[in-house]
Design a protein around this motif. Sequence first.
Motif, PDB file in Angstrom:
ATOM      1  N   CYS A 135       1.186  30.263 -21.978  1.00 14.59           N
ATOM      2  CA  CYS A 135       0.674  29.547 -20.793  1.00 14.59           C
ATOM      3  C   CYS A 135      -0.251  30.366 -19.911  1.00 14.59           C
ATOM      4  O   CYS A 135      -1.006  29.799 -19.120  1.00 14.59           O
ATOM      5  CB  CYS A 135       1.835  29.024 -19.957  1.00 14.59           C
ATOM      6  SG  CYS A 135       2.713  30.299 -19.024  1.00 14.59           S
ATOM      7  N   GLY A 136      -0.162  31.681 -19.963  1.00 10.93           N
ATOM      8  CA  GLY A 136      -1.057  32.519 -19.158  1.00 10.93           C
ATOM      9  C   GLY A 136      -0.662  32.664 -17.703  1.00 10.93           C
ATOM     10  O   GLY A 136      -1.350  33.352 -16.942  1.00 10.93           O
ATOM     11  N   ALA A 137       0.445  32.042 -17.295  1.00  9.00           N
ATOM     12  CA  ALA A 137       0.843  32.132 -15.886  1.00  9.00           C
ATOM     13  C   ALA A 137       1.151  33.570 -15.467  1.00  9.00           C
ATOM     14  O   ALA A 137       1.054  33.930 -14.298  1.00  9.00           O
ATOM     15  CB  ALA A 137       2.067  31.242 -15.632  1.00  9.00           C
ATOM     16  N   GLY A 191       5.987  31.333 -16.756  1.00  9.25           N
ATOM     17  CA  GLY A 191       5.951  29.970 -17.265  1.00  9.25           C
ATOM     18  C   GLY A 191       6.753  29.900 -18.540  1.00  9.25           C
ATOM     19  O   GLY A 191       7.968  29.762 -18.532  1.00  9.25           O
ATOM     20  N   CYS A 192       6.076  30.060 -19.655  1.00  8.75           N
ATOM     21  CA  CYS A 192       6.725  29.893 -20.962  1.00  8.75           C
ATOM     22  C   CYS A 192       7.537  31.116 -21.385  1.00  8.75           C
ATOM     23  O   CYS A 192       8.480  31.004 -22.154  1.00  8.75           O
ATOM     24  CB  CYS A 192       5.646  29.617 -22.003  1.00  8.75           C
ATOM     25  SG  CYS A 192       4.501  31.003 -22.211  1.00  8.75           S
ATOM     26  N   GLY A 193       7.122  32.299 -20.934  1.00  3.30           N
ATOM     27  CA  GLY A 193       7.790  33.517 -21.390  1.00  3.30           C
ATOM     28  C   GLY A 193       7.494  33.866 -22.832  1.00  3.30           C
ATOM     29  O   GLY A 193       8.144  34.723 -23.427  1.00  3.30           O
ATOM     30  N   ALA A 194       6.491  33.216 -23.397  1.00  2.00           N
ATOM     31  CA  ALA A 194       6.238  33.393 -24.833  1.00  2.00           C
ATOM     32  C   ALA A 194       4.757  33.538 -25.178  1.00  2.00           C
ATOM     33  O   ALA A 194       4.376  33.348 -26.332  1.00  2.00           O
ATOM     34  CB  ALA A 194       6.831  32.207 -25.594  1.00  2.00           C
ATOM     35  N   GLY A 195       3.933  33.813 -24.186  1.00  2.06           N
ATOM     36  CA  GLY A 195       2.519  34.056 -24.498  1.00  2.06           C
ATOM     37  C   GLY A 195       1.673  32.811 -24.620  1.00  2.06           C
ATOM     38  O   GLY A 195       0.520  32.884 -25.053  1.00  2.06           O
ATOM     39  N   VAL A 248      -3.968  40.538 -19.654  1.00  7.41           N
ATOM     40  CA  VAL A 248      -2.923  40.426 -20.688  1.00  7.41           C
ATOM     41  C   VAL A 248      -1.814  39.508 -20.178  1.00  7.41           C
ATOM     42  O   VAL A 248      -1.642  39.325 -18.970  1.00  7.41           O
ATOM     43  CB  VAL A 248      -2.292  41.800 -21.042  1.00  7.41           C
ATOM     44  CG1 VAL A 248      -3.327  42.769 -21.586  1.00  7.41           C
ATOM     45  CG2 VAL A 248      -1.567  42.403 -19.833  1.00  7.41           C
ATOM     46  N   ASN A 249      -1.075  38.973 -21.107  1.00 10.29           N
ATOM     47  CA  ASN A 249       0.123  38.209 -20.752  1.00 10.29           C
ATOM     48  C   ASN A 249       1.263  39.211 -20.555  1.00 10.29           C
ATOM     49  O   ASN A 249       1.734  39.832 -21.520  1.00 10.29           O
ATOM     50  CB  ASN A 249       0.492  37.229 -21.868  1.00 10.29           C
ATOM     51  CG  ASN A 249      -0.499  36.096 -21.995  1.00 10.29           C
ATOM     52  OD1 ASN A 249      -1.103  35.685 -21.014  1.00 10.29           O
ATOM     53  ND2 ASN A 249      -0.673  35.597 -23.198  1.00 10.29           N
ATOM     54  N   ALA A 250       1.717  39.336 -19.311  1.00 12.91           N
ATOM     55  CA  ALA A 250       2.741  40.344 -19.011  1.00 12.91           C
ATOM     56  C   ALA A 250       4.059  40.042 -19.717  1.00 12.91           C
ATOM     57  O   ALA A 250       4.871  40.952 -19.922  1.00 12.91           O
ATOM     58  CB  ALA A 250       2.963  40.438 -17.501  1.00 12.91           C
ATOM     59  N   CYS A 251       4.266  38.787 -20.122  1.00 10.31           N
ATOM     60  CA  CYS A 251       5.518  38.456 -20.825  1.00 10.31           C
ATOM     61  C   CYS A 251       5.514  38.981 -22.256  1.00 10.31           C
ATOM     62  O   CYS A 251       6.553  38.997 -22.899  1.00 10.31           O
ATOM     63  CB  CYS A 251       5.772  36.954 -20.806  1.00 10.31           C
ATOM     64  SG  CYS A 251       4.633  35.982 -21.821  1.00 10.31           S
ATOM     65  N   LEU A 252       4.347  39.375 -22.743  1.00  6.51           N
ATOM     66  CA  LEU A 252       4.267  39.868 -24.122  1.00  6.51           C
ATOM     67  C   LEU A 252       4.180  41.388 -24.195  1.00  6.51           C
ATOM     68  O   LEU A 252       4.119  41.953 -25.288  1.00  6.51           O
ATOM     69  CB  LEU A 252       3.036  39.280 -24.828  1.00  6.51           C
ATOM     70  CG  LEU A 252       3.025  37.773 -25.069  1.00  6.51           C
ATOM     71  CD1 LEU A 252       1.782  37.380 -25.849  1.00  6.51           C
ATOM     72  CD2 LEU A 252       4.282  37.332 -25.816  1.00  6.51           C
TER      73      LEU A 252
HETATM   74  S1  FES Z   1       4.847  33.306 -19.088  1.00  2.34           S
HETATM   75 FE1  FES Z   1       3.578  32.007 -20.336  1.00  2.34          FE
HETATM   76  S2  FES Z   1       2.201  33.423 -21.251  1.00  2.34           S
HETATM   77 FE2  FES Z   1       3.596  34.658 -20.165  1.00  2.34          FE
END
Ligand code: FES
Length: 154
Positions: A42-44, A36-40, A54-58
Amino acid sequence: MIRLIVNGREESWDAAPGDTLLDVLRREGWVGVKKGCGAGDCGACTVLLNGRAVNACLVLAARAEGAEVVTIEGLSRDGTLHPVQEAFLETGAVQCGYCTPGMVLSAVALLAENARPTEDEIREAVAGNLCRCTGYVKQVEAIERAAARLRGER
Ligand code: FES
Ligand code: FES
């Protein structure tokens, strides 16, 4: 190269220094992990990392070396959905579905630690999983239903 266990399978994957766990999971075909956001925010992209949501994008892929990762694809067993997945379907908690994998995994992590969560505890556990469709009522109901089922109640 990183080595990790994904949905019960040992994997060795190439990873550039800046790659996130989200990047490598999706590249290797685990596309149930949504971006989703790529920034922690949205939780997608929520996955279980050694049992923790965990948020895998972080998470840098390199930090997952040796870890056990579970994505939404790893929850069902022999074609049977996990009780949280079943409850989401039964209660109508899935609309567009984009948030669903992450929210289900947050719920699974919660119920592994807390068999009888209050509504507030459920809401807190999924507070990082943004849903634009449902208003959260059905998801909370689904997680309560799954908790009861996991406790062996009807
Ligand atoms: S893509 Fe949104 S929290 Fe990781
Ligand atoms: S069901 Fe559409 S974002 Fe949650």
